[in-house]
Design an enzyme around this catalytic site. Structure first.
Site, PDB file in Angstrom:
ATOM      1  N   LYS A  13      45.301 -32.658-102.095  1.00  0.00           N
ATOM      2  CA  LYS A  13      44.267 -33.222-102.980  1.00  0.00           C
ATOM      3  C   LYS A  13      43.167 -32.201-103.245  1.00  0.00           C
ATOM      4  CE  LYS A  13      43.293 -36.470 -99.980  1.00  0.00           C
ATOM      5  NZ  LYS A  13      44.259 -36.184 -98.904  1.00  0.00           N
ATOM      6  N   ARG A  88      38.929 -44.344 -99.540  1.00  0.00           N
ATOM      7  CA  ARG A  88      39.986 -44.304 -98.526  1.00  0.00           C
ATOM      8  C   ARG A  88      40.197 -45.672 -97.880  1.00  0.00           C
ATOM      9  NH1 ARG A  88      39.471 -38.309 -97.446  1.00  0.00           N
ATOM     10  NH2 ARG A  88      41.308 -37.710 -96.299  1.00  0.00           N
ATOM     11  N   ARG A 127      47.183 -24.550 -92.212  1.00  0.00           N
ATOM     12  CA  ARG A 127      45.728 -24.576 -92.428  1.00  0.00           C
ATOM     13  C   ARG A 127      44.997 -24.416 -91.099  1.00  0.00           C
ATOM     14  NH1 ARG A 127      43.161 -29.643 -95.512  1.00  0.00           N
ATOM     15  NH2 ARG A 127      43.339 -30.620 -93.483  1.00  0.00           N
ATOM     16  N   ARG A 133      40.458 -25.819 -88.463  1.00  0.00           N
ATOM     17  CA  ARG A 133      39.736 -27.079 -88.627  1.00  0.00           C
ATOM     18  C   ARG A 133      39.962 -27.988 -87.428  1.00  0.00           C
ATOM     19  NH1 ARG A 133      40.131 -29.966 -94.484  1.00  0.00           N
ATOM     20  NH2 ARG A 133      40.535 -31.788 -93.180  1.00  0.00           N
ATOM     21  N   ARG A 144      45.809 -39.217 -87.984  1.00  0.00           N
ATOM     22  CA  ARG A 144      45.309 -39.322 -89.367  1.00  0.00           C
ATOM     23  C   ARG A 144      46.370 -39.941 -90.280  1.00  0.00           C
ATOM     24  NH1 ARG A 144      43.497 -33.535 -90.796  1.00  0.00           N
ATOM     25  NH2 ARG A 144      42.829 -34.489 -92.747  1.00  0.00           N
TER      26      ARG A 144
HETATM   27  P1  B4P Z   1      44.465 -29.646 -98.906  1.00  0.00           P
HETATM   28  O1  B4P Z   1      44.373 -29.500-100.373  1.00  0.00           O
HETATM   29  O2  B4P Z   1      43.328 -29.125 -98.086  1.00  0.00           O
HETATM   30  O3  B4P Z   1      44.759 -31.171 -98.447  1.00  0.00           O
HETATM   31  P2  B4P Z   1      43.927 -32.483 -98.567  1.00  0.00           P
HETATM   32  O4  B4P Z   1      44.920 -33.512 -99.018  1.00  0.00           O
HETATM   33  O5  B4P Z   1      42.701 -32.329 -99.429  1.00  0.00           O
HETATM   34  O6  B4P Z   1      43.394 -32.651 -97.059  1.00  0.00           O
HETATM   35  P3  B4P Z   1      42.679 -33.683 -96.164  1.00  0.00           P
HETATM   36  O7  B4P Z   1      43.079 -35.091 -96.526  1.00  0.00           O
HETATM   37  O8  B4P Z   1      43.023 -33.214 -94.795  1.00  0.00           O
HETATM   38  O9  B4P Z   1      41.109 -33.486 -96.248  1.00  0.00           O
HETATM   39  P4  B4P Z   1      39.752 -34.279 -96.418  1.00  0.00           P
HETATM   40  O10 B4P Z   1      38.816 -33.170 -96.413  1.00  0.00           O
HETATM   41  O11 B4P Z   1      39.767 -35.168 -97.610  1.00  0.00           O
HETATM   42  O12 B4P Z   1      45.822 -28.943 -98.481  1.00  0.00           O
HETATM   43  C1  B4P Z   1      46.259 -28.869 -97.147  1.00  0.00           C
HETATM   44  C2  B4P Z   1      46.967 -27.536 -96.886  1.00  0.00           C
HETATM   45  O13 B4P Z   1      48.136 -27.470 -97.685  1.00  0.00           O
HETATM   46  C3  B4P Z   1      46.123 -26.329 -97.261  1.00  0.00           C
HETATM   47  O14 B4P Z   1      46.312 -25.325 -96.291  1.00  0.00           O
HETATM   48  C4  B4P Z   1      46.683 -25.891 -98.616  1.00  0.00           C
HETATM   49  O15 B4P Z   1      46.563 -24.496 -98.835  1.00  0.00           O
HETATM   50  C5  B4P Z   1      48.143 -26.288 -98.480  1.00  0.00           C
HETATM   51  N1  B4P Z   1      48.733 -26.661 -99.753  1.00  0.00           N
HETATM   52  C6  B4P Z   1      48.157 -27.365-100.754  1.00  0.00           C
HETATM   53  N2  B4P Z   1      49.016 -27.534-101.780  1.00  0.00           N
HETATM   54  C7  B4P Z   1      50.197 -26.931-101.395  1.00  0.00           C
HETATM   55  C8  B4P Z   1      51.477 -26.762-102.012  1.00  0.00           C
HETATM   56  N3  B4P Z   1      51.733 -27.253-103.227  1.00  0.00           N
HETATM   57  N4  B4P Z   1      52.441 -26.117-101.323  1.00  0.00           N
HETATM   58  C9  B4P Z   1      52.203 -25.622-100.081  1.00  0.00           C
HETATM   59  N5  B4P Z   1      51.007 -25.719 -99.444  1.00  0.00           N
HETATM   60  C10 B4P Z   1      50.025 -26.368-100.101  1.00  0.00           C
HETATM   61  O16 B4P Z   1      39.490 -35.264 -95.152  1.00  0.00           O
HETATM   62  C11 B4P Z   1      39.097 -34.821 -93.859  1.00  0.00           C
HETATM   63  C12 B4P Z   1      38.460 -35.944 -93.027  1.00  0.00           C
HETATM   64  O17 B4P Z   1      37.155 -36.320 -93.578  1.00  0.00           O
HETATM   65  C13 B4P Z   1      39.178 -37.288 -92.906  1.00  0.00           C
HETATM   66  O18 B4P Z   1      40.207 -37.288 -91.920  1.00  0.00           O
HETATM   67  C14 B4P Z   1      38.004 -38.244 -92.514  1.00  0.00           C
HETATM   68  O19 B4P Z   1      37.672 -38.149 -91.146  1.00  0.00           O
HETATM   69  C15 B4P Z   1      36.843 -37.701 -93.329  1.00  0.00           C
HETATM   70  N6  B4P Z   1      36.703 -38.407 -94.616  1.00  0.00           N
HETATM   71  C16 B4P Z   1      36.862 -37.823 -95.840  1.00  0.00           C
HETATM   72  N7  B4P Z   1      36.709 -38.737 -96.816  1.00  0.00           N
HETATM   73  C17 B4P Z   1      36.464 -39.931 -96.207  1.00  0.00           C
HETATM   74  C18 B4P Z   1      36.242 -41.261 -96.703  1.00  0.00           C
HETATM   75  N8  B4P Z   1      36.270 -41.549 -98.016  1.00  0.00           N
HETATM   76  N9  B4P Z   1      36.024 -42.263 -95.800  1.00  0.00           N
HETATM   77  C19 B4P Z   1      35.984 -41.991 -94.488  1.00  0.00           C
HETATM   78  N10 B4P Z   1      36.185 -40.768 -93.964  1.00  0.00           N
HETATM   79  C20 B4P Z   1      36.437 -39.721 -94.816  1.00  0.00           C
END
Ligand code: B4P
Length: 239
Positions: A13, A88, A127, A133, A144
């Protein structure tokens, strides 16, 4: 464009949100990024959030909702936004709906990223090695994913019933996935508006087209193989 990105941890995302925000020239609002920067700066919000982030739990709704509503009230969000990682929970989604209805600025689309669990583990392990992280350890990732299944996954139905959901196959090259998303958005907007409806909604379709045209050779939009189901088709799938 007002778009929500939904999906399990590691689905990409954040990666796609950066590209789409650049594309549509609108703010990228990532709740995860806001929490992490508050943790890094040692703010009060950061101190509250840290315990939840480290455990892989969701930050309580009342904290997140207040923070996001405040952010969406900023002038730069008036022209649209990409919400990455919010909502979420159903409670967060309802609060967002209320806020947007009050402003008469409904969402244009909700993109739900899908990838197999092994792929999510592989990416998050990568990552973890790269960024260290606190929530990317194996046990925390497992937790998670459980939290996603119980608290966030119900939003798939929530947005499907509102006919806003498009399912994104999130496996493949990053550029390929961006192209799929732009195709899905074009299909969605075409289905909805059939052109301008006089209420500003027709502008959303032309936004997508304009930005697709600007996207350059890397994006390969509209190449058939990357084409996603439109929302009617998506609603027939079992996501
Ligand atoms: P990302 O792009 O970082 O993945 P994400 O889905 O955004 O991550 P996440 O859900 O963990 O993060 P968030 O910060 O929202 O990609 C992951 C990895 O994959 C990277 O290394 C990237 O390079 C690689 N990648 C991406 N695309 C690729 C592809 N096509 N092929 C290969 N590799 C690829 O959440 C973190 C925490 O914050 C939550 O657990 C929670 O505690 C808190 N939080 C956030 N929002 C919240 C909410 N609304 N309510 C309550 N808590 C919340």
């Amino acid at each position: 464009m007002r778009i929500v990105l939904l999906g399990p941890p590691g689905a990409g995302k954040g990666t796609q949100a950066i590209r789409l925000a650049q594309h549509f020239d609108c703010p990228h609002v990532s709740t995860g990024d806001i929490f992490r920067s508050n943790v890094a700066e040692g703010t009060g919000l950061g101190q509250i959030a840290k315990q939840y982030l480290d455990q892989g739990d969701l930050v309580p709704d009342e904290v997140v909702i207040a923070m996001v509503m405040d952010r969406l009230g900023s002038p730069d969000c008036a022209r649209g936004f990409l919400l990455d990682g919010f909502p979420r929970t159903v409670g967060q989604a309802e609060a967002l709906d209320l806020n947007l209805v009050a402003q008469d600025t409904p969402l244009h689309a909700v993109l739900c990223f899908e990838a197999a669990e092994e792929e999510l583990f592989r990416r998050l392990a990568g990552r973890s090695a790269e960024l260290g992280r606190s929530d990317d350890g194996e046990a925390t990732i497992r937790h998670r994913l459980e939290v996603y299944a119980t608290k966030t996954r119900p939003l798939v139905d929530y947005y499907m019933h509102r006919r806003l959901l498009s399912v994104v196959d999130a496996v493949g090259q990053v550029e390929e996935i961006t192209a799929r998303i732009l195709d899905a958005l074009t299909a969605t907007m075409a289905q909805d508006t059939g052109g301008s409806d006089g209420n500003g909604n027709g502008g959303a379709k032309s936004d997508v087209d304009r930005h697709r045209n600007r996207s350059g050779p890397g994006y390969r939009p509209g190449n058939g193989s990357g084409h996603l189901p439109d929302r009617a088709a998506a609603s027939l799938r079992s996501p």
